[in-house]
Scaffold this active site. Structure first.
Site, PDB file in Angstrom:
ATOM      1  N   GLY A 265       0.826  -1.220   0.000  1.00  0.00           N
ATOM      2  CA  GLY A 265       0.000   0.000   0.000  1.00  0.00           C
ATOM      3  C   GLY A 265       0.848   1.253   0.000  1.00  0.00           C
TER       4      GLY A 265
ATOM      5  CB  ALA B 117       1.962   5.011   2.462  1.00  0.00           C
TER       6      ALA B 117
ATOM      7  CG  ASP C 246      -6.375   1.613  18.689  1.00  0.00           C
ATOM      8  OD1 ASP C 246      -6.276   2.854  18.715  1.00  0.00           O
ATOM      9  OD2 ASP C 246      -7.447   1.023  18.880  1.00  0.00           O
ATOM     10  CG  HIS C 247      -4.141   6.446  15.193  1.00  0.00           C
ATOM     11  ND1 HIS C 247      -5.205   5.912  14.526  1.00  0.00           N
ATOM     12  CD2 HIS C 247      -4.484   7.707  15.508  1.00  0.00           C
ATOM     13  CE1 HIS C 247      -6.164   6.815  14.453  1.00  0.00           C
ATOM     14  NE2 HIS C 247      -5.761   7.911  15.027  1.00  0.00           N
TER      15      HIS C 247
ATOM     16  CG  HIS D 227      -9.620   4.495  17.774  1.00  0.00           C
ATOM     17  ND1 HIS D 227      -8.431   3.874  17.485  1.00  0.00           N
ATOM     18  CD2 HIS D 227     -10.098   4.944  16.588  1.00  0.00           C
ATOM     19  CE1 HIS D 227      -8.202   3.949  16.185  1.00  0.00           C
ATOM     20  NE2 HIS D 227      -9.202   4.583  15.620  1.00  0.00           N
TER      21      HIS D 227
END
Ligand code: NAP
Length: 503
Positions: A10, A16, A179-180, A242
């Protein structure tokens, strides 16, 4: 640091460009990348390597938090970037990729590690993992790790099937589920704050805490993600991952210097202690909402079903509010109210801890109106901690008024979530990644909600864009004698406003 190859599926995609390249660049500037480092970007389109590098440079100029225009550093950085054509379903493309990777690694003079980063749709995770194994890309290297983005599954059954598929090629300790929210600095600070402050340790129980409110509000609508979002909704896009991760990070009572295993063990314990939600309770404990047209910052905005790509009849949830209870020694009896939604009044991720009233009220200075002590963690976009206390107002005959003690972190030059997460994945530290146990337990908890929504057993409350969501979410708290903090008090609770007040 050992030689490392990042194989990025990707590489021509949005994530990205906006997050991964800027994060790698900032790690490069901070000398946190191995000196023998190669990134092989993959996509279906033919892209000459110089065009690929120019695209990466452009993304740094646009999205890097610093020095994206430092041409010398950027030129040096992109020299490590290569590009290969690969269609995820074509096994011969993996053979060619392996030959290319081996050629690059031959120059290192040492065995290289391989990090496979899957920045592609979740439907490709299984086939890619399978092809990595079948082609030999996952063999004859140092360590191998798989980094995957959410969504991890669509429901409990699909998440289990996906995990079983990935487990054929990668062990659990080789899988890094991003999981940012777990990469956000304030979320990572929660553990340290609890462990190093007796004042917080002493108060961190049901004895003193009346309720906890966790909010992640967005001002944006569905944007260009209609196809994905209309199938996902707030419940899958935000809540299952989240929001439940924030709950786990806040409530895990962690010992000092916890290892990654201890953190994960405690998080799992929280999920296991979460009182299960039965399908017939969904209607009373969960509020489902969808934005209607309204005004945001003075601009008229369309309702959800008028958005391009969304059917006029869509019953998708753009807002969720929920009441949860953790049945353990520390939290029994404390309601946790969690809400998240789109097209709300303010963009903010915030945890508010409301403390119980004093045991004895002062007859001389009664607390009118009710102003409980609040401890507020602002997670984003501003980062801060605010403590609301009650004090004597010298200008008003000594009446009681709330005052705010505020700490506000300057976030301009702070590492972004993706920086610390990618660095941890390379270093092999899984502390701030979601373990399969947590993911499975989270899906298990939300599964009755998914079923009740699909069967349309729960009302869909339309709320005006630019507000704080449906009135039903206020009633959820009002039934317990509480209210959401930050509605009318938003001014007081905003870090900048609070700091000014203190000054
Ligand atoms: P995107 O912009 O649509 O990019 C998708 C990428 O996948 C492109 O590089 C595309 O390359 C590649 N691709 C598609 N089909 C392929 C195939 N058959 N074989 C090989 N490559 C293929 O998506 P994105 O926004 O970057 O998101 C990537 C993943 O991250 C998704 O799982 C998404 O849910 C997740 N995510 C994204 C964000 C975000 O902010 N964007 C946030 C959180 C999670 P070519 O077209 O060149 O083949």
């Amino acid at each position: 640091m050992e030689p490392t190859t990042i194989v990025l599926f990707g590489a021509t995609g949005d994530l990205a460009k906006r997050k991964i390249y800027p994060a790698l660049y900032n790690l490069f500037l901070d000398r946190k990348l191995p000196s023998d480092f190669t990134l092989v970007g993959l996509g279906r389109r033919e892209v000459p390597v110089d065009v690929f590098r120019a695209n990466v440079e452009r993304s740094l100029r646009e999205f890097s938090r610093r020095e994206g225009s430092n041409s010398a550093a950027v030129s040096q950085f992109v020299q490590s970037f290569y590009y290969q054509v690969l269609d995820v379903g074509h096994s011969e493309d993996y053979d060619r990729l392996l030959r290319f990777v081996k050629e690059r690694e031959a120059g290192y003079g040492a065995v290289a590690n391989r990090l496979f980063y899957l920045s592609v749709g979740p439907e490709f995770f299984g086939p890619i993992a399978e092809n990595i194994k079948a082609s030999g890309l996952g063999s004859d290297c140092g360590w191998k790790r798989l980094v995957i983005e959410k969504p991890f599954g669509y429901d409990l059954a699909s998440a289990r099937a996906l995990n079983a598929k990935l487990s054929e090629s990668f062990a659990e300790d080789e899988i890094y589920r991003i999981d940012h929210y777990l990469g956000k600095p304030m979320v990572q600070k929660l553990e340290v704050l609890q462990q190093n402050n007796p004042v917080l340790q002493a108060l961190w129980t049901n004895r003193y805490i009346a309720n906890v409110q966790i909010t992640a509000s967005e001002t944006v609508g569905v944007e260009q993600r209609a196809a994905y979002y209309d199938q996902s909704g707030a419940i899958r896009d935000m809540f299952q991952n989240h929001m439940l991760q924030l709950l786990m990070m806040l409530t895990s009572q962690l010992p000092t210097n916890s290892s990654a295993e201890q953190v994960r063990f405690k998080k799992r314990k929280v999920m296991e202690a979460l009182e299960p939600l039965h399908r017939q309770q969904v209607g009373t404990q969960i509020i489902r909402g969808q934005y209607a047209e309204g005004n945001l910052k003075g601009q008229p905005v369309a309702g959800y079903t008028e958005e391009p790509g969304i059917a006029a009849t869509s019953m998708n949830d753009t807002y969720i509010a929920a009441k949860l209870q953790i049945d353990d020694y520390f939290w029994r009896g404390v309601p946790f109210y969690i809400r998240t939604g789109k097209r709300l009044q303010e963009k903010a991720t915030r945890i508010v801890i409301e403390f119980k009233e004093p045991l004895q009220q002062s007859a001389k200075h009664p607390l009118v109106p009710k102003t409980p002590n609040l401890l507020i963690f602002d997670i984003g976009p501003d980062e801060g901690i605010t403590l609301q206390l009650n004090a004597r107002d010298p200008k008003d005959k000594g009446a009681i008024k709330p005052i705010h003690i505020n700490f506000h972190e300057q976030t301009e030059d702070m590492p972004e979530a993706y920086e610390s997460l990618i660095r941890d994945a390379i270093a092999g530290d899984p502390t701030f990644f979601a373990h399969w146990d947590e993911v499975e337990l989270s899906w298990q908890w939300v599964q009755p909600i998914l079923e009740a929504f699909a069967a349309n057993e729960v009302p869909l409350h339309r709320y005006e864009a630019g507000t704080w969501g449906p009135a039903a979410a206020d009633e959820l708290l009002a039934a317990d004698g509480f209210r959401w903090w930050q509605d009318e008090q938003q001014e007081q609770l905003a870090p900048a406003a609070a700091a000014a007040q203190l000054a």
